[in-house]
Scaffold this motif. Structure first.
Motif, PDB file in Angstrom:
ATOM      1  N   LEU A  77      16.457  22.791  12.436  1.00 42.12           N
ATOM      2  CA  LEU A  77      17.034  21.496  12.069  1.00 42.12           C
ATOM      3  C   LEU A  77      18.079  21.936  11.002  1.00 42.12           C
ATOM      4  N   VAL A  78      18.100  23.343  10.465  1.00 41.25           N
ATOM      5  CA  VAL A  78      19.310  23.540   9.723  1.00 41.25           C
ATOM      6  C   VAL A  78      20.479  23.370  10.413  1.00 41.25           C
ATOM      7  N   GLN A  79      20.436  24.184  11.601  1.00 42.12           N
ATOM      8  CA  GLN A  79      21.592  24.407  12.341  1.00 42.12           C
ATOM      9  C   GLN A  79      22.177  22.860  12.775  1.00 42.12           C
ATOM     10  N   MET A  80      21.231  22.158  13.217  1.00 46.27           N
ATOM     11  CA  MET A  80      21.688  20.731  13.498  1.00 46.27           C
ATOM     12  C   MET A  80      22.200  19.965  12.371  1.00 46.27           C
ATOM     13  N   ALA A  81      21.959  20.094  11.246  1.00 47.89           N
ATOM     14  CA  ALA A  81      22.526  19.557  10.074  1.00 47.89           C
ATOM     15  C   ALA A  81      23.833  20.227   9.858  1.00 47.89           C
ATOM     16  N   GLU A  82      24.003  21.475   9.911  1.00 46.22           N
ATOM     17  CA  GLU A  82      25.092  22.273   9.547  1.00 46.22           C
ATOM     18  C   GLU A  82      26.514  21.557  10.597  1.00 46.22           C
ATOM     19  N   ALA A  83      25.910  21.369  11.914  1.00 49.96           N
ATOM     20  CA  ALA A  83      26.822  21.178  13.027  1.00 49.96           C
ATOM     21  C   ALA A  83      27.230  19.737  12.703  1.00 49.96           C
ATOM     22  N   ARG A 104      27.521  18.311   9.613  1.00 45.09           N
ATOM     23  CA  ARG A 104      28.056  18.306   8.303  1.00 45.09           C
ATOM     24  C   ARG A 104      27.288  17.524   7.371  1.00 45.09           C
ATOM     25  N   PHE A 105      25.801  17.850   7.473  1.00 41.86           N
ATOM     26  CA  PHE A 105      25.095  17.355   6.287  1.00 41.86           C
ATOM     27  C   PHE A 105      24.594  18.517   5.445  1.00 41.86           C
ATOM     28  N   PRO A 106      25.481  18.669   4.337  1.00 36.87           N
ATOM     29  CA  PRO A 106      25.135  19.925   3.550  1.00 36.87           C
ATOM     30  C   PRO A 106      23.692  19.716   2.862  1.00 36.87           C
ATOM     31  N   MET A 107      23.506  18.627   2.190  1.00 38.19           N
ATOM     32  CA  MET A 107      22.161  18.466   1.328  1.00 38.19           C
ATOM     33  C   MET A 107      21.109  18.630   2.391  1.00 38.19           C
ATOM     34  N   ILE A 108      21.199  18.088   3.661  1.00 40.51           N
ATOM     35  CA  ILE A 108      19.973  17.893   4.352  1.00 40.51           C
ATOM     36  C   ILE A 108      19.790  19.672   4.974  1.00 40.51           C
ATOM     37  N   SER A 109      20.868  20.138   5.232  1.00 38.11           N
ATOM     38  CA  SER A 109      20.901  21.558   5.485  1.00 38.11           C
ATOM     39  C   SER A 109      20.319  22.443   4.449  1.00 38.11           C
ATOM     40  N   TYR A 110      20.647  22.303   3.066  1.00 40.52           N
ATOM     41  CA  TYR A 110      20.139  22.929   2.091  1.00 40.52           C
ATOM     42  C   TYR A 110      18.703  22.875   2.010  1.00 40.52           C
ATOM     43  N   LEU A 111      18.276  21.531   2.076  1.00 42.60           N
ATOM     44  CA  LEU A 111      16.785  21.357   1.747  1.00 42.60           C
ATOM     45  C   LEU A 111      15.937  21.807   3.082  1.00 42.60           C
ATOM     46  N   LEU A 112      16.371  21.742   4.168  1.00 45.59           N
ATOM     47  CA  LEU A 112      15.621  22.358   5.447  1.00 45.59           C
ATOM     48  C   LEU A 112      15.893  23.877   5.094  1.00 45.59           C
ATOM     49  N   GLY A 113      16.710  24.516   4.643  1.00 49.72           N
ATOM     50  CA  GLY A 113      17.009  25.835   4.569  1.00 49.72           C
ATOM     51  C   GLY A 113      15.973  26.312   3.480  1.00 49.72           C
ATOM     52  N   MET A 114      15.500  25.485   2.443  1.00 45.93           N
ATOM     53  CA  MET A 114      14.607  25.891   1.400  1.00 45.93           C
ATOM     54  C   MET A 114      13.408  25.923   2.033  1.00 45.93           C
ATOM     55  N   ALA A 115      13.066  25.097   2.998  1.00 46.73           N
ATOM     56  CA  ALA A 115      11.727  24.994   3.752  1.00 46.73           C
ATOM     57  C   ALA A 115      11.678  26.145   4.663  1.00 46.73           C
ATOM     58  N   TYR A 116      12.485  26.502   5.241  1.00 43.99           N
ATOM     59  CA  TYR A 116      12.694  27.805   6.170  1.00 43.99           C
ATOM     60  C   TYR A 116      12.317  29.128   5.242  1.00 43.99           C
ATOM     61  N   ALA A 117      12.908  29.000   4.010  1.00 42.91           N
ATOM     62  CA  ALA A 117      13.007  30.101   3.126  1.00 42.91           C
ATOM     63  C   ALA A 117      11.471  30.300   2.576  1.00 42.91           C
ATOM     64  N   GLU A 118      11.043  29.263   2.182  1.00 50.62           N
ATOM     65  CA  GLU A 118       9.661  29.158   1.881  1.00 50.62           C
ATOM     66  C   GLU A 118       8.576  29.740   2.545  1.00 50.62           C
ATOM     67  N   ALA A 119       8.533  29.017   4.037  1.00 58.61           N
ATOM     68  CA  ALA A 119       7.910  29.505   5.200  1.00 58.61           C
ATOM     69  C   ALA A 119       7.658  30.968   5.351  1.00 58.61           C
ATOM     70  N   PHE A 120       9.114  31.406   5.414  1.00 60.30           N
ATOM     71  CA  PHE A 120       9.353  32.883   5.567  1.00 60.30           C
ATOM     72  C   PHE A 120       8.654  33.635   4.490  1.00 60.30           C
ATOM     73  N   ASP A 121       9.063  33.262   3.373  1.00 62.24           N
ATOM     74  CA  ASP A 121       8.441  34.140   2.096  1.00 62.24           C
ATOM     75  C   ASP A 121       6.727  34.272   2.226  1.00 62.24           C
ATOM     76  N   VAL A 122       6.010  33.112   2.463  1.00 65.50           N
ATOM     77  CA  VAL A 122       4.661  33.057   2.519  1.00 65.50           C
ATOM     78  C   VAL A 122       4.387  33.866   3.820  1.00 65.50           C
ATOM     79  N   LEU A 123       4.996  33.936   4.982  1.00 65.74           N
ATOM     80  CA  LEU A 123       4.626  34.763   5.936  1.00 65.74           C
ATOM     81  C   LEU A 123       4.715  36.343   5.866  1.00 65.74           C
ATOM     82  N   ARG A 124       5.972  36.471   4.794  1.00 64.44           N
ATOM     83  CA  ARG A 124       6.153  37.805   4.439  1.00 64.44           C
ATOM     84  C   ARG A 124       4.913  38.324   3.346  1.00 64.44           C
TER      85      ARG A 124
END
Length: 81
Positions: free
Chosen positions: A24-30, A32-52
């Motif tokens: 979804l980050v890639q879709m939002a970036e393509a 040109r929705f920077p705020m949506i991309s940022y928020l989805l990126g935060m969700a990605y980072a959070e999920a990855f941190d918990v997995l790690r």
């Protein structure tokens, strides 16, 4: 929540969330929705941190989209279209 205390169903859910939020980050970036991309990126980072096994970064100050930061290992690097 430490990684050792996660049930397999929770690990599966986090992996799915990380994968889908990255797409979804890639879709939002393509589109040109920077705020949506940022928020989805935060969700990605959070999920990855918990997995790690890291503590979730709820109050961390991150500059820009975490997708664009250099990952600490190869597993964190998002797939680019």
């Amino acid at each position: 929540m430490a990684n050792q205390s996660l049930r397999q169903s929770e690990i599966d859910s986090l992996q799915y969330i990380a994968t889908m939020s990255n797409e979804l980050v890639q879709m939002a970036e393509a589109s040109r929705f920077p705020m949506i991309s940022y928020l989805l990126g935060m969700a990605y980072a959070e999920a990855f941190d918990v997995l790690r096994g890291a503590q979730p970064a709820r109050h961390a100050q991150l500059s820009g989209n975490p997708i664009h930061t250099k990952p600490k290992d190869n597993h964190a690097q998002p797939r680019r279209a």
